[in-house]
Design an enzyme around this catalytic site. Sequence first.
Site, PDB file in Angstrom:
ATOM      1  N   ASN A 146       0.864  -1.188   0.000  1.00 41.35           N
ATOM      2  CA  ASN A 146       0.000   0.000   0.000  1.00 41.35           C
ATOM      3  C   ASN A 146       0.894   1.230   0.000  1.00 41.35           C
ATOM      4  OD1 ASN A 146      -2.928   0.991   0.419  1.00 41.35           O
ATOM      5  ND2 ASN A 146      -1.739   2.240   1.846  1.00 41.35           N
ATOM      6  N   GLU A 210      -0.808   0.877  -5.126  1.00 46.11           N
ATOM      7  CA  GLU A 210      -0.861   2.163  -5.845  1.00 46.11           C
ATOM      8  C   GLU A 210       0.258   2.300  -6.886  1.00 46.11           C
ATOM      9  OE1 GLU A 210      -1.663   1.901  -2.655  1.00 46.11           O
ATOM     10  OE2 GLU A 210      -3.548   3.015  -2.419  1.00 46.11           O
ATOM     11  N   ASP A 259      -4.133  21.928   8.255  1.00 47.17           N
ATOM     12  CA  ASP A 259      -4.359  20.818   7.326  1.00 47.17           C
ATOM     13  C   ASP A 259      -4.878  21.264   5.956  1.00 47.17           C
ATOM     14  OD1 ASP A 259      -7.045  21.298   7.563  1.00 47.17           O
ATOM     15  OD2 ASP A 259      -7.568  19.293   8.257  1.00 47.17           O
TER      16      ASP A 259
END
Length: 440
Positions: A146, A210, A259
Amino acid sequence: MLADMRSVVEQFKRLDRVLSIKREVDPVDEIPSLMREAEKRAKIILFEKVKGSAFPLINNLLGSMDLLAEVFQTKREGVVREWVARVREPVEPRITDWGPVKEVLRRGEDVDLRDLPVVTHALKDAGPYITAGIVIAKDPDTGIRNVSVHRMQLKGKNNLGIRIVPNQHLGRIQDKYEKSGKDMEVAVAIGNHPFETLAAATSLSFGIDEFTISGALRREPVDLVKCDTVDLEVPVTAEIVLEGKVLAGVREKEGPFGDFMQFYVPPMDNHVLRVTAMTHRHDAIYQTIQSGSVEDIHCLALSREAKIYEAVRNTGEIQALHMAPTLFNCAIAIRKRFEGEPRDVATEAFRAYSWLKHCVVVDHDVDVFDPKDVLWALATRAKFHPGLLLIKDTTGFPRDPFHLHASKLAIDATAPMNQWGEFERKTVRNAGVMRLEDYL
Ligand SMILES: Cc1cc2nc3c(=O)[nH]c(=O)nc-3n(C[C@H](O)[C@H](O)[C@H](O)COP(=O)(O)O)c2cc1C
């Protein structure tokens, strides 16, 4: 195909899209605001000398649609279509013996993360953060890789606080390791080709590597090389790799951090990553991404735009679509064929991507990449009653204590049907053909 981050930077230099800062700059007091200036100019910024570090620093690699289009070798409007076409055929990565990222190896006591030019991005951030690292791990049950992007707070010589959202794939994998009392081995690649970063920021089904998507985007396998202290593989083309373990059963305060919404997330008890080795090129370039910046939103948005595009392309004749300046809104340009079509298109878009909060459908002559142009269509062509579609009591972005994301709004900002004579936009002769530079 430009193979690595530095060849992309070289290409952008040739196109005069890179601002190179030669004098020494401070990673707390100077770099963040200079990065903002580069973002406003839609340019990449390369800091050649960063105070306290021997590594140069690059930022804003994907900070405009033109840059992103250049990476895909298409026009702005074509990027989403290119994505959709390329990811249809995933390409398995290829293991090789060696790569430039192995030129320098530091292990154990020789590792000092403070040698890197890690930036303190926002005024109230808890400290310096690594933001452009792609984190590689393997599912202990299947061995499937991953890859995802995670912020990491620099906490010491070989210590990082890492934010792993529990339900995301890395969180699920870490949970499996932790339940059997094991640390999770990870590798963090920094300074990547944009295709690796874009693929890592994409949510695929659990159990899909990915790197098969970055391979699809590259149209050739991603070359990987084995790590030295963990049983993982990393892209040979990365500039820097950190190897280490996310400690089982350990949580420490991480944050606050500004963020992707540009709000501060409060300090949280988050995972701890102990770094066991660092490998890098002789002349490695460290990369950073400012959260909430155009670049950050591009990294997160492109795969979501592709999802929306695939959902709406059979509902309307889609010219272009774009999510800006946040992940929660989308403008879609169509060639309208009947009244009501914009509503159908927006409804499909909401179905395709649940975090979408408002969707504006505009005519084909509106530039969806320019929020000012979308606002122009809203002001001059939208009819709010009837015309607005408000969807109540639905689900959106999950971190939502004030229920700001539990309703959605679709706006039809297209001109009335068969009234093009009234609504045709004026143009000037030779628009887009003349170059001001030729007259200076
Ligand atoms: C610059 C950047 C920073 C990110 N930071 C985090 C983070 O700190 N924690 C997190 O869980 N996801 C973060 N993300 C989002 C994930 O990388 C993204 O949702 C990814 O698709 C998750 O991977 P998964 O599908 O394998 O779960 C970030 C994305 C970007 C582009």
